[in-house]
Structure formats: structure tokens, C-alpha cells
Design a protein around this motif. Structure first.
Motif, mmCIF file in Angstrom:
data_model
loop_
_atom_site.group_PDB
_atom_site.id
_atom_site.type_symbol
_atom_site.label_atom_id
_atom_site.label_comp_id
_atom_site.label_asym_id
_atom_site.label_seq_id
_atom_site.Cartn_x
_atom_site.Cartn_y
_atom_site.Cartn_z
ATOM 1 N N LYS A 76 0.859 -1.097 -0.054
ATOM 2 C CA LYS A 76 -0.012 0.068 -0.065
ATOM 3 C C LYS A 76 0.795 1.367 0.078
ATOM 4 C CE LYS A 76 -3.994 -1.916 2.284
ATOM 5 N NZ LYS A 76 -4.746 -2.093 3.736
ATOM 6 N N GLU A 77 2.251 1.017 0.556
ATOM 7 C CA GLU A 77 2.812 2.386 0.673
ATOM 8 C C GLU A 77 4.075 2.057 -0.467
ATOM 9 O OE1 GLU A 77 2.284 4.411 2.920
ATOM 10 O OE2 GLU A 77 0.778 3.193 3.593
ATOM 11 N N ASP A 78 3.898 1.419 -1.568
ATOM 12 C CA ASP A 78 4.852 1.185 -2.470
ATOM 13 C C ASP A 78 4.336 1.580 -4.063
ATOM 14 O OD1 ASP A 78 6.653 0.041 -4.537
ATOM 15 O OD2 ASP A 78 7.250 -1.439 -3.060
ATOM 16 N N PRO A 79 4.644 2.728 -4.355
ATOM 17 C CA PRO A 79 4.064 3.173 -5.554
ATOM 18 C C PRO A 79 4.261 2.294 -6.907
ATOM 19 C CG PRO A 79 5.278 5.066 -4.632
ATOM 20 C CD PRO A 79 5.568 3.805 -3.713
ATOM 21 N N LEU A 80 5.279 1.431 -6.883
ATOM 22 C CA LEU A 80 5.453 0.594 -7.884
ATOM 23 C C LEU A 80 4.766 -0.505 -7.829
ATOM 24 C CD1 LEU A 80 9.419 0.390 -8.352
ATOM 25 C CD2 LEU A 80 7.802 1.182 -9.795
ATOM 26 N N LEU A 81 4.316 -1.004 -6.642
ATOM 27 C CA LEU A 81 3.520 -2.444 -6.379
ATOM 28 C C LEU A 81 1.966 -2.010 -6.120
ATOM 29 C CD1 LEU A 81 6.074 -4.539 -4.750
ATOM 30 C CD2 LEU A 81 5.521 -4.432 -6.962
ATOM 31 N N ARG A 82 1.719 -0.940 -5.722
ATOM 32 C CA ARG A 82 0.181 -0.755 -5.266
ATOM 33 C C ARG A 82 -0.852 -0.902 -6.341
ATOM 34 N NH1 ARG A 82 0.391 5.140 -4.558
ATOM 35 N NH2 ARG A 82 1.932 4.519 -2.945
ATOM 36 N N PRO A 83 -0.513 -0.933 -7.774
ATOM 37 C CA PRO A 83 -1.681 -1.206 -8.524
ATOM 38 C C PRO A 83 -1.924 -2.488 -8.418
ATOM 39 C CG PRO A 83 0.142 0.164 -9.526
ATOM 40 C CD PRO A 83 0.851 -0.195 -8.166
#
Length: 350
Positions: free
Chosen positions: A131-138
Motif C-alpha cells: 500500500k506504501e509502494d508506488p511501484l507495486l500498489r496497482p
């Protein structure tokens, strides 16, 4: 259902996780096929799911293997997409353990996240971090499920008694043994363990470091660091399945001093052999500790110190009742049913 897994059974000796998962799925009637064999011999056959584990591994390799490895990963995914198969990724790590090519990391994950159809996480902590990771959030905008790591109780031969195990390993019957076992790699904090142990003023406690080193040079550097303390023993090699029960049976506690960790099969392995563990308060380990209690998994705030070793050695023994209850939840039959249900859920998506 036909599932092409990468890897499925081929990595059993290095990490039995996949073997145990897919063996249990096969009992449910799921046809599981090794990806490399499938695409080599049946490249045009149909299947429903491509299940990926550690697709980030090439990012830890030298340049020639980086290029060939990434090409292979995305070629396999492209073939799956051409056959209208769904791509499922089990997220064991958020980033490679040894990240040699940081400039490639954003590109790799942006592409991977776009083409994955569903994701399995091994812990709720993984979800919180994503949830805090822009790369993996999607990934959280697509189907996902938390399905825990399973135990290892059914994999190994019968465990010998402590006396016999110590005779096999050349260890004294009255000594107290702290064990590190697993792949010997820099992120596992073995240097800190050696430094902390050397400060332990107890001639009756020994440290046994067992496992194959990432490189021979790294193994030699650890032996040099331990030089001068005869209580520290090394067995820097691969251990066959039939040898592993003796390692754990001979130990009193297992120490896993990771400097970074998300999920740990080694913790589950130690608990499967009913050995208490000392490990850092990182990643998903607090979830396991909450389930089994402080005796079975004692957590510390890094860095590891001699005080933590003292505390681990002084904790009073507990019964295995809570451990037995956890093992039911971590059974592979249960995990296989959850995984098969998730496959069906992903297959229903557009």
C-alpha cells in the motif's frame, strides 16, 4: 485445470516451498506442469494459469544472465497471454535480495504489475507494505489473496533424538547449540551473529553455522571473522534432505539474524522441527510470533546483540500445544485449497 508453474518441482532441493504447494494441488486434481519443460516440449498446448515465483531473480545476476533472464521471464508471460491464460504471481519479496541493477528495478516492476492478473501474498504485512509502494500498489486493484507459507513437517525423514544427532555431527552431548541454517547470504546478518556470539561469555554454548554460501569468498570471509573463537563451527555446504533433521535435532535454538526480510521459510522450517527461534522484528515475522508466542519465536529490534542471545537462551521451555494448532493452519492441504479457489477467482475476471 492446467497450471504452468515457474518453478513447480525443479527447485525442490533449493527451496521445497513449490514442491509442497504443487504436490498438494495435484491431489486436488490440478494438473501442474513445470514451465521450462512445458515451453520447451509443448509450446502450443493450452493451459489456464501461469503461476510465477521470484520473477525478479535475474535482477540479482551478472549482466549476461540479467538480459537472458529478463528476456525469458517476459517471453514466458507473452506466450501465456497469447493462449489467454491468466498470470498469477506469488510475491515472496518486494525487491531482489541482492540488487545488482537498481536502474532496471522501476522498469521491471512497472511492466510486471501491468501484465499480472492476480497476486498471492504470504502475509498481511506484505499487503501493508505494498500500500506504501508506488511501484507495486496497482496490484491491489486486481484480484489478490493472503495465503500463508506452509510448514515442512511432511517433507523430511523421521527426526533422530538429540544425542544421536549430535554424535552424527560431532557435537558434545552437554553443550547448548545455537544453529543458523539456510543459504549463507549477506542479507542474513551472519556477521552480526558472529560478533554478538563472540561477546557471549559461556564456554558451554556453541554456534553452528550450516548452509551453502552465496559465494566461496563470502564463506571464507565469515570463517575469518570467527577465527579465534573455537565455539563457532561451520559447515558451509549443501545439505541433503536426509541430513537436515539431524541439524535441527542437535540444536537448542535457531538464530536467524536477517538484516532485511519479508517472509521466511527458514522460520517455518525451524518451527516444523519444534525448535525455538530468535529473529528480528521485521517483515511478516510479527504475524508468526503473534500466532505461536514468544518462546517459539522471540523477536528483537535490530541490530542483534549479545543481550538478545542471553535472553533467548534463558527463556523457559513451553509445551508444543500452540505450535500444533498453528501447524494445522499451515498445512499444505489447506493452502492448496485456498490457492485453487484463488485460481478460479482470477479465471472469472475479464
Amino acid at each position: 485445470m492446467r497450471v504452468v508453474a515457474w518453478p513447480a518441482f525443479a527447485n525442490k532441493n533449493a527451496n521445497p516451498y513449490n514442491y509442497l504447494l504443487y504436490s498438494a494441488l495435484a491431489k486436488l486434481g490440478v494438473k501442474v506442469i513445470e514451465a521450462k519443460s512445458f515451453f520447451r516440449h509443448n509450446p502450443f498446448a493450452s493451459f489456464e494459469v501461469l503461476h510465477l515465483h521470484w520473477p525478479e531473480y535475474p535482477l540479482s545476476q551478472k549482466f549476461s544472465k540479467l538480459v537472458s533472464g529478463l528476456s525469458l521471464v517476459f517471453s514466458v508471460i507473452a506466450l501465456a497471454k497469447l493462449r489467454r491464460a491468466k498470470v498469477v504471481w506469488t510475491v515472496h519479496n518486494l525487491r531482489p535480495h541482492e540488487e545488482r541493477w537498481p536502474m532496471c528495478v522501476p522498469w521491471f516492476y512497472k511492466v510486471l504489475v501491468k501484465i499480472v492478473d492476480g497476486t498471492i501474498f504470504l502475509s498481511h504485512k506484505t499487503v501493508d507494505l505494498i500500500k506504501e509502494d508506488p511501484l507495486l500498489r496497482p496490484l491491489l486493484e486486481k484480484p489478490w489473496e493472503v495465503i500463508p507459507h506452509g510448514h515442512y513437517r511432511d517433507l523430511y525423514p523421521l527426526v533422530p533424538d538429540k544425542e544421536k544427532a549430535r554424535q552424527q555431527l560431532g557435537l558434545g552431548s552437554n553443550e547448548r547449540i545455537l544453529l543458523f541454517f539456510g543459504q549463507v547470504r549477506p542479507y542474513k546478518g551472519i556477521e552480526q551473529l558472529i560478533e554478538a556470539f563472540k561477546q557471549l561469555d559461556d564456554a558451554n554454548v556453541k554456534l553452528f553455522i550450516a548452509g551453502k554460501p552465496w559465494t566461496s569468498e563470502y564463506g571464507e570471509s565469515l570463517e575469518a571473522k570467527a577465527a579465534g573463537d573455537p565455539r563457532i563451527h561451520f559447515a558451509l555446504r549443501y545439505f541433503a534432505d536426509e541430513e537436515i533433521p539431524s541439524l535441527f535435532a542437535s540444536s537448542d535454538s535457531v538464530v536467524l539474524p536477517y538484516t532485511s526480510i519479508l517472509n521466511s521459510g527458514s522460520v517455518l522450517l525451524a518451527l516444523s522441527f519444534e525448535r525455538p527461534v530468535l529473529a528480528p522484528n521485521l517483515g511478516s515475522l510479527p504475524e508468526i510470533a503473534k500466532r505461536v508466542g514468544e518462546y517459539w519465536l522471540m523477536l528483537y529490534n535490530p541490530p542483534l546483540s549479545v543481550k538478545h542471545l542471553h535472553t533467548r537462551l534463558s527463556l523457559p521451555a513451553m509445551t508444543t500445544d500452540v505450535l500444533e494448532q498453528a501447524m494445522v493452519e499451515w498445512s499444505w492441504d489447506h493452502i492448496a485449497r485456498q490457492t485453487a479457489h484463488f485460481y478460479q477467482r482470477v479465471l472469472k475476471t475479464e
